[in-house]
Design a protein around this motif. Sequence first.
Motif, PDB file in Angstrom:
ATOM      1  N   LEU A  97      14.982  58.681  -0.638  1.00  0.00           N
ATOM      2  CA  LEU A  97      14.697  59.739  -1.388  1.00  0.00           C
ATOM      3  C   LEU A  97      13.484  60.759  -1.188  1.00  0.00           C
ATOM      4  O   LEU A  97      12.366  60.153  -1.134  1.00  0.00           O
ATOM      5  N   GLU A  98      13.687  61.924  -1.076  1.00  0.00           N
ATOM      6  CA  GLU A  98      12.675  62.847  -0.836  1.00  0.00           C
ATOM      7  C   GLU A  98      12.177  63.099  -2.124  1.00  0.00           C
ATOM      8  O   GLU A  98      12.122  64.193  -2.558  1.00  0.00           O
ATOM      9  N   ARG A  99      11.672  62.229  -2.952  1.00  0.00           N
ATOM     10  CA  ARG A  99      11.121  62.518  -4.215  1.00  0.00           C
ATOM     11  C   ARG A  99      10.132  61.328  -4.493  1.00  0.00           C
ATOM     12  O   ARG A  99      10.555  60.172  -4.141  1.00  0.00           O
ATOM     13  N   ASP A 100       9.116  61.604  -5.538  1.00  0.00           N
ATOM     14  CA  ASP A 100       8.331  60.457  -5.749  1.00  0.00           C
ATOM     15  C   ASP A 100       9.186  59.343  -6.773  1.00  0.00           C
ATOM     16  O   ASP A 100      10.339  59.627  -7.152  1.00  0.00           O
ATOM     17  N   CYS A 101       8.409  58.139  -7.103  1.00  0.00           N
ATOM     18  CA  CYS A 101       8.984  56.857  -7.762  1.00  0.00           C
ATOM     19  C   CYS A 101       9.396  57.472  -9.107  1.00  0.00           C
ATOM     20  O   CYS A 101      10.397  56.678  -9.556  1.00  0.00           O
ATOM     21  N   ALA A 102       8.676  58.471  -9.762  1.00  0.00           N
ATOM     22  CA  ALA A 102       9.159  58.581 -11.123  1.00  0.00           C
ATOM     23  C   ALA A 102      10.414  59.336 -11.069  1.00  0.00           C
ATOM     24  O   ALA A 102      11.353  59.080 -11.932  1.00  0.00           O
ATOM     25  N   GLU A 103      10.699  60.299 -10.384  1.00  0.00           N
ATOM     26  CA  GLU A 103      11.944  61.085 -10.079  1.00  0.00           C
ATOM     27  C   GLU A 103      13.102  59.718  -9.616  1.00  0.00           C
ATOM     28  O   GLU A 103      14.090  59.820 -10.130  1.00  0.00           O
ATOM     29  N   ALA A 104      12.723  58.919  -8.569  1.00  0.00           N
ATOM     30  CA  ALA A 104      13.656  58.131  -8.072  1.00  0.00           C
ATOM     31  C   ALA A 104      14.016  57.085  -9.185  1.00  0.00           C
ATOM     32  O   ALA A 104      15.168  56.588  -9.265  1.00  0.00           O
ATOM     33  N   ARG A 105      13.118  56.675 -10.274  1.00  0.00           N
ATOM     34  CA  ARG A 105      13.638  55.723 -11.382  1.00  0.00           C
ATOM     35  C   ARG A 105      14.444  56.303 -12.289  1.00  0.00           C
ATOM     36  O   ARG A 105      15.412  55.918 -12.736  1.00  0.00           O
ATOM     37  N   SER A 106      14.296  57.659 -12.380  1.00  0.00           N
ATOM     38  CA  SER A 106      15.297  58.419 -13.032  1.00  0.00           C
ATOM     39  C   SER A 106      16.689  58.401 -12.598  1.00  0.00           C
ATOM     40  O   SER A 106      17.818  58.255 -13.106  1.00  0.00           O
ATOM     41  N   LEU A 107      16.630  58.528 -11.075  1.00  0.00           N
ATOM     42  CA  LEU A 107      18.008  58.434 -10.505  1.00  0.00           C
ATOM     43  C   LEU A 107      18.649  56.999 -10.685  1.00  0.00           C
ATOM     44  O   LEU A 107      19.647  56.988 -10.802  1.00  0.00           O
ATOM     45  N   CYS A 108      17.733  56.165 -10.719  1.00  0.00           N
ATOM     46  CA  CYS A 108      18.314  54.534 -10.442  1.00  0.00           C
ATOM     47  C   CYS A 108      19.004  54.428 -11.925  1.00  0.00           C
ATOM     48  O   CYS A 108      20.112  53.597 -12.079  1.00  0.00           O
ATOM     49  N   GLU A 109      18.370  55.004 -12.943  1.00  0.00           N
ATOM     50  CA  GLU A 109      18.886  55.057 -14.382  1.00  0.00           C
ATOM     51  C   GLU A 109      19.919  55.528 -14.486  1.00  0.00           C
ATOM     52  O   GLU A 109      21.093  55.098 -15.195  1.00  0.00           O
TER      53      GLU A 109
END
Length: 359
Positions: free
Chosen positions: A233-245
Amino acid sequence: MGWAMAQGPPDPNEKIELDRARARAVVAGINQLSDHAPTKEACLVVIYGHDLGRKHSLEWPSVTLGRSNKCDIQVDQESVSRAHSKIISSGRSIRIRDLGSTNGTYVNDESVEERTLADGDFVKIGRTIFKFLSGGNIERAYHEEIYRRSTVDALTQTLNKRCFLERLKHEPSRSTLDSRAPSLVAVKLTLLGKYDDEEADTALRALVRDVTSLVRREDFVGRYSDNVLLVFLERDCAEARSLCELLGDCQAQSKDVVLARSNLSIGLVASSGTTDAAMLVKDALRRAEAAGRLGANRVVDYDVPLQMEPAIICRAPSSATAGPIMPSPRSSMRPSSFAEYKPFSSKRTPPHRATSCMM
């Protein structure tokens, strides 16, 4: 001496009927030519299953597929009927017809009784997937498809393991140069209950559809193993965590029954600070495995230390568990569940972000 009989003026109705008869004869001739016109060269190429890459030419008017060794194309699998389906060439088109098989014939993931095939269609018989090729230069199309098979996983249509890892090698160094902080996510699908291979494959494809609906154009997805996907993912972990949710939310509400009843174990890591793609993948996989040991539908975040795993990782409190959990010095106490945006049903165990305990 005979006398020539005088001829009257031509009957206009007779001329019209003659013209109509000629037109009907021309149309009939054209139809006969069309019925016997040679079809473009066509074949089926195995892109998933046994005999990967094998080409089956469709040069006969009728070709039978099935488990029996008397079939023109034998697919020796338990989920395939003895006479499963038939491909019929009429001259103007090529059709596939199901022969009353137990598990059905699929074209582009749709169950069909009979369907006209178009160039590029995917035909699924049991667990074997064929690609239908037709056209003037079928050899070129065949070699292009074989090359594509070397980079794409046939079942999920995502990058295969080799191609994903090759592409990932260049990303950590590029992110360092561009001052980016992308993330890597490992998603492990665990089926609950006994399901056959076809149901498992269908659930995995449904999961891939959910993942690809959430990623952006610059992101890429690959199949690492039978039940593990990797997502860059070309995004930081905060955005990546939202995607996981959001992914967990999609899985909980999936129309695929097998997927909806399965567990997702997700590991999330940040790619910043390392240029070793292999270590990055290993870290993400370890976190996904740790998430699976914690219970149903968990995410182990990038800031959860694993050096003392599994003792250092504790299950977050839920309605099914009780007892205090001490805060981690590296992560906050806020729970991050898959269902943060939409709650799970009461029958499901609510997933939580794994937090660590003070030792």
